[in-house]
Write an enzyme that holds these catalytic residues in place. Structure first.
Site, PDB file in Angstrom:
ATOM      1  N   HIS A  19       8.638  -4.521   2.137  1.00 51.23           N
ATOM      2  CA  HIS A  19       8.053  -3.182   2.221  1.00 51.23           C
ATOM      3  C   HIS A  19       7.316  -3.137   3.563  1.00 51.23           C
ATOM      4  O   HIS A  19       6.160  -3.555   3.661  1.00 51.23           O
ATOM      5  CB  HIS A  19       7.099  -2.926   1.057  1.00 51.23           C
ATOM      6  CG  HIS A  19       7.736  -3.093  -0.290  1.00 51.23           C
ATOM      7  ND1 HIS A  19       8.576  -2.142  -0.838  1.00 51.23           N
ATOM      8  CD2 HIS A  19       7.678  -4.111  -1.186  1.00 51.23           C
ATOM      9  CE1 HIS A  19       8.996  -2.556  -2.027  1.00 51.23           C
ATOM     10  NE2 HIS A  19       8.471  -3.755  -2.257  1.00 51.23           N
ATOM     11  N   THR A  20       8.010  -2.668   4.590  1.00 46.88           N
ATOM     12  CA  THR A  20       7.460  -2.730   5.945  1.00 46.88           C
ATOM     13  C   THR A  20       6.194  -1.905   6.107  1.00 46.88           C
ATOM     14  O   THR A  20       5.396  -2.169   7.001  1.00 46.88           O
ATOM     15  CB  THR A  20       8.511  -2.256   6.970  1.00 46.88           C
ATOM     16  OG1 THR A  20       8.926  -0.931   6.622  1.00 46.88           O
ATOM     17  CG2 THR A  20       9.717  -3.170   6.972  1.00 46.88           C
ATOM     18  N   CYS A  21       6.009  -0.907   5.266  1.00 48.14           N
ATOM     19  CA  CYS A  21       4.816  -0.067   5.369  1.00 48.14           C
ATOM     20  C   CYS A  21       3.553  -0.867   5.065  1.00 48.14           C
ATOM     21  O   CYS A  21       2.464  -0.518   5.518  1.00 48.14           O
ATOM     22  CB  CYS A  21       4.906   1.119   4.413  1.00 48.14           C
ATOM     23  SG  CYS A  21       6.402   2.103   4.623  1.00 48.14           S
ATOM     24  N   PHE A  22       3.707  -1.933   4.264  1.00 48.19           N
ATOM     25  CA  PHE A  22       2.538  -2.673   3.791  1.00 48.19           C
ATOM     26  C   PHE A  22       2.585  -4.151   4.182  1.00 48.19           C
ATOM     27  O   PHE A  22       1.819  -4.951   3.635  1.00 48.19           O
ATOM     28  CB  PHE A  22       2.429  -2.550   2.265  1.00 48.19           C
ATOM     29  CG  PHE A  22       2.526  -1.139   1.772  1.00 48.19           C
ATOM     30  CD1 PHE A  22       1.474  -0.249   1.971  1.00 48.19           C
ATOM     31  CD2 PHE A  22       3.676  -0.672   1.154  1.00 48.19           C
ATOM     32  CE1 PHE A  22       1.571   1.062   1.536  1.00 48.19           C
ATOM     33  CE2 PHE A  22       3.775   0.640   0.713  1.00 48.19           C
ATOM     34  CZ  PHE A  22       2.715   1.511   0.905  1.00 48.19           C
TER      35      PHE A  22
END
Length: 807
Positions: free
Chosen positions: A773-776
């Site tokens: 999950h690249t956002c996090f």
């Protein structure tokens, strides 16, 4: 000496009663009212003078404004003048020869009213008593012997005190007079290109001998210095008269950790910095030149002085905060302001000499203040001290925090405007900067939308890859910018070219076409969007680019990393000792690459007829560098800069230095410290309760946490295998791992310790690939049965996955 008069402090509001010089009484109520109005009017005038008349650089001014009546109803004329130590605006009777500041308790002698010849006469008279070095050294030796005898024979306190009396009297005389101090430690030749005019070897020797004798002698040294600084008696006719401040700054007791000495040494240091910071501009330039000479040109010595003042600022911040309990408590603290101004002098010298890294000037304690409040005060030009006035004191992390807070504020304003526009126009107004692109048409779709003049690029960025299910919470926009900038800034695209074959840096293409100017504008917008949204880019630009971006002047040395071979050649030309004209055969022209072959350009009118010789070679080099870095790329950079400022225009970006703006855009250049990254990583397991139960009851804070730190999971085989695998990856694979987990191949500009990775073990052994999950910055794996299986699954995920999908 004249007895000092206690003076009201206009700027701080503190006031001590000033006895009436002439008795006065009011015969009627109207007379009293008129006098009251007159006092209010004068008070307003003083406040206006205080607010508008101060030097913005906080340099000392000897303004001499007379007021017809004081605020106590007396007819005696008063004079307004800043204190020589704390720079508070003070007023005193015109006939007074000295006065005491009610804020810092420094006695100010009014010598500025004397003529130049009178000042020189007074200075020579005060320093007429000459103390020889031999006499001082002999007195120290005699005192050492007398103290040893007194301690061995009697041990009587009175005998020990008497043994040190001659030296204490001599110390009181020498360290109580600036002229005597200057004469004692001056070298015969005075100031020169190499020397500041002081015998530092003698200074160290005498300080060492004095401070290693007896506590009474040490205390006398501190008392004499503090007494001198409480009444500096400045003469202001020659900057060299202030060299005694450099002598006092070498006192080793200023670095003492003894509880008995710390308070006294801190009081001395604050007064040294106070007097030094409030000297006039000419004297400040004199001190900057001293800081470039021996022994300050030694990096270790220079670093110690910077650390000393930084430590003082940090301690002062803690002291004042503990008393005020407010995060903007320091804005009217004269001690912090004085230290900051002195640091500015050291920073100016270091900028020319490059003795220590600029990060050495960071004051770490400043990271804990209310940074955005400080920034707002600075933007509003409130008449108080702000750290943003001296940005070299702010760490990279502090500046990024200010930039992010400022960007967030602008995004919130734009979102609010969009909300109200939607209500008023009854139409849907997008609160975000929405970019919708096809992955196989990334460049075409992106540039078309960036070129849309109706878009507001200061809104928060949201990216959607058409045909993919990813939801942008940070990761999609990072990948979009990474992929797009690699294409736009690649030499194949044509906007930027490699500076040299041996250099990895890019530069603006000299032979541009007029239609490409719009592309430069869009590439500037693209870089601005990245900074505005706190995203790192994979862009290799030289130092000259970042200096131009901050509108800093360029120099010959900026050519070093830009075109190293050309830099070396021009440097050889400048240092050549023979006949330049006959050896090199150059004229004031250069050859530049064009679309077809080369073109010859004159560096000045008639340059083809003007030969380069020993007299004009410096002019030739400067014109060459200016033409290469400025003239040839004027249109390209102007378009790029306009696009960049369209997004990042504002004061926050001006806080950064050129090396910092490079880190801000590209991320940290340091080799990834995987051991450090491992220690700040957090974990969660599918059987977390079992792990939590195994933790000792003496550590309840960890069992209550949602995530586990590395120390509690380090024995799990899957974790051991994972970190061993990552540490043995090649640099290329490590970058692919960062892209897979974060959407970027770089760690933040502030370093790995500010980058937190989260790893989740979703369940027992499985054949599924790892998920991110690249956002996090979140990696999800399974508890694979072997190290080989983990490697196979992770390699497949890094090398073969592309795009965003929801499982």
């Amino acid at each position: 000496m004249s007895r000092p008069i206690e003076i009201a402090n206009v700027s701080s509001g503190n006031r001590r009663t000033l006895p009436a010089l002439h008795g006065s009484s009011f015969s009627s109520r109207s007379e009293l009212d008129n006098n009251t109005n007159s006092k209010i009017s004068r008070r307003l005038r003083e406040l206006v003078c205080q607010r508008m008349g101060e030097n913005p650089l906080r340099l000392r001014q000897s303004f001499h404004e007379t007021i017809s009546n004081d605020s106590y109803g007396n007819s005696e004329k008063l004079v307004i003048r800043p204190c020589i130590c704390c720079n508070s605006v003070l007023r005193y009777p015109a006939q007074a020869m000295c006065f005491r500041c009610s804020l810092c308790m420094t006695v100010n002698d009014v010598y500025f009213c004397l003529s130049g010849s009178q000042i020189k006469t007074k200075a020579s008279t005060d320093g007429s008593q000459f103390i020889s070095v031999e006499h001082f050294v002999e007195t120290i030796h005699q005192t050492r012997s007398a103290l040893q005898l007194a301690k061995q024979r009697t041990g009587n306190v009175q005998a020990i005190v008497a043994a040190g009396l001659p030296l204490r009297e001599l110390i009181s005389l020498v360290f109580g007079s600036p002229p005597i101090l200057n004469k004692l430690f001056s070298v015969k030749n005075g100031c020169s290109i190499q020397s500041s005019g002081l015998n530092y070897k003698l200074i160290y020797q005498l300080y060492h001998d004095i401070t290693n004798l007896d506590i009474l002698i040490t205390n006398e040294l501190l008392r004499a210095i503090e007494s001198l600084l409480r009444r500096p008696m400045l003469y202001c006719h020659d900057p060299a008269d202030y060299q005694y401040l450099l002598i006092l700054l070498e006192n080793p007791l200023l670095n003492s950790k003894s509880k008995n000495i710390v308070n006294k040494s801190s009081s001395i240091l604050k007064r040294i910095l106070g007097v030094l910071s409030n000297l006039n501009e000419k004297t400040h330039h004199f001190f900057i030149s001293c800081f470039k000479k021996q022994p300050y040109n030694n990096p270790k010595f220079f670093r110690r002085k910077v650390d000393l003042i930084n430590k003082f600022i940090g301690q002062r911040l803690m002291e004042t905060y503990s008393r005020n309990k407010r995060k903007h408590y320091y804005n009217n603290d004269w001690q912090i302001k004085s230290a900051a101004i002195t640091m500015a002098l050291l920073y100016s010298a270091n900028s020319q000499m490059r003795l220590i890294d600029r990060s050495s000037f960071y004051c770490i304690m400043a990271d804990f203040i209310n940074l955005y409040h400080d920034f707002e005060l600075w933007e509003q030009k409130i008449n108080c001290f702000c750290f943003c006035q001296y940005p070299f004191l702010l760490s990279m992390g502090a500046k990024i925090s200010i930039l992010q807070l400022d960007a967030r504020r602008k995004m919130e304003i734009k979102a609010r405007e969009a909300f109200f526009s939607s209500i008023l126009s009854k139409m849907n107004v997008e609160p975000y900067l929405m970019i919708r692109v096809r992955r196989d048409r990334l460049l075409e779709d992106s540039l078309r939308q960036i070129n849309d003049r109706n878009k507001d690029f200061r809104k928060a960025l949201k990216v959607e890859f058409l045909g993919e299910e990813g939801i942008d919470a940070g990761g999609l926009k990072r990948e979009w910018l990474l992929l797009l900038t690699r294409k736009v800034f690649s030499p194949e695209f044509g906007l930027f070219v490699n500076c040299e074959e041996s250099s990895n840096y890019l530069w603006f293409n000299y032979s541009h076409r007029s239609k490409e100017i719009d592309y430069y504008h869009m590439s500037g917008i693209l870089m601005g969007i990245a900074i505005h949204n706190s995203i790192n880019l994979d862009v290799q630009m030289p130092r000259a680019f970042y200096k131009k971006l901050l509108q800093l002047p360029l120099s010959f040395n900026d050519l070093d990393d830009f075109q190293p071979s050309l830099y070396r050649g021009l440097k050889e030309l400048l240092l050549f000792e023979g006949d330049v004209k006959n050896t090199y055969g150059l004229n004031f022209t250069i050859n530049l690459k064009a679309v077809e072959g080369f073109r010859t350009v004159e560096l000045k009118e008639g340059g083809s007829e003007l030969s380069v010789d020993n007299e004009n070679r410096k002019e030739y080099v400067l014109r060459y560098v200016d033409y290469l870095l400025n003239t040839t790329v004027k249109k390209q950079f102007s378009a790029f800069f306009d696009g960049f400022m369209k997004v990042c225009g504002g004061n926050a970006i001006s806080l950064f230095q050129d090396n910092e703006i490079s880190k801000l855009i590209r991320g940290s250049e340091e080799v990834i410290d995987w051991e450090l990254l491992k220690n700040v990583c957090v974990y969660d397991f599918y059987d977390q309760n079992a792990i939590s139960n195994s933790i000792s009851e003496s550590e309840p804070s960890m069992t209550a946490s949602k995530y586990l730190c590395h120390s509690f999971v380090s024995k799990r085989k899957i974790i051991l295998w994972f970190w061993d695998l990552i540490s043995h990856y090649s640099l290329k694979m490590q970058k692919l791992f960062l892209i897979f987990v974060t959407g970027s191949d770089r760690i933040p500009a502030t370093g790995a310790h500010n980058f937190q990775l989260r790893i989740s073990v979703l369940g027992p052994d499985s054949d599924q690939l790892p998920i991110s999950h690249t956002c996090f910055n979140h990696l999800c794996i399974w508890e694979y049965s072997s190290r080989e299986k983990l490697k196979k699954k992770l390699d497949t995920a890094l090398l073969e996955t592309n795009g965003f999908n929801i499982r």
